[in-house]
Write an enzyme that holds these catalytic residues in place. Sequence first.
Site, PDB file in Angstrom:
ATOM      1  N   CYS A  30       0.683  -1.053   0.520  1.00 35.80           N
ATOM      2  CA  CYS A  30       0.184  -0.130   0.108  1.00 35.80           C
ATOM      3  C   CYS A  30       0.732   1.327   0.183  1.00 35.80           C
ATOM      4  O   CYS A  30       1.027   1.395   0.924  1.00 35.80           O
ATOM      5  CB  CYS A  30      -1.246  -0.281   1.089  1.00 35.80           C
ATOM      6  SG  CYS A  30      -1.712   1.849   1.385  1.00 35.80           S
ATOM      7  N   CYS A  33      -0.338   4.240   2.976  1.00 27.47           N
ATOM      8  CA  CYS A  33       0.522   2.987   4.011  1.00 27.47           C
ATOM      9  C   CYS A  33       1.850   3.688   4.392  1.00 27.47           C
ATOM     10  O   CYS A  33       2.518   3.700   5.545  1.00 27.47           O
ATOM     11  CB  CYS A  33       0.160   1.522   4.123  1.00 27.47           C
ATOM     12  SG  CYS A  33      -1.341   0.999   4.177  1.00 27.47           S
TER      13      CYS A  33
END
Length: 124
Positions: A30, A33
């Site tokens: 991600c 993230c």
Amino acid sequence: MATTDVTATTLEQTITDNDIVLVDFWADWCGPCKQFAPVYQKASEKHEDIVFAKVDTEAEQQLAAQAGITAIPTLMAFREGVLVFSQAGALPGPQLEQLIDQVKGLDMDEVRAKVADAQAEQQA
């Protein structure tokens, strides 16, 4: 304090045993993230009175499902065992600091009263 990896077996105990716990639900693939990780890490070093937990949603898929995670990163904040914040999306440093200040400033007697009222309405 550095961030702490938590799992399905340790999350509940972590939340129960600490006054304030932030939980970052993330995954290695991600992009947002990865952008949020250093912001979260920096805040963890500044606020040693808060537990900064991380849940790898790939390794802990059942926990992520139980927590209702539909997008990552998702940040949850618990105060005295009560979920007081949950939002998907990476926060910039200043917004994370603002959230931490808000969580620290909560009147937990008032929060528990609102939770009890909401539960009573659901049962009625």
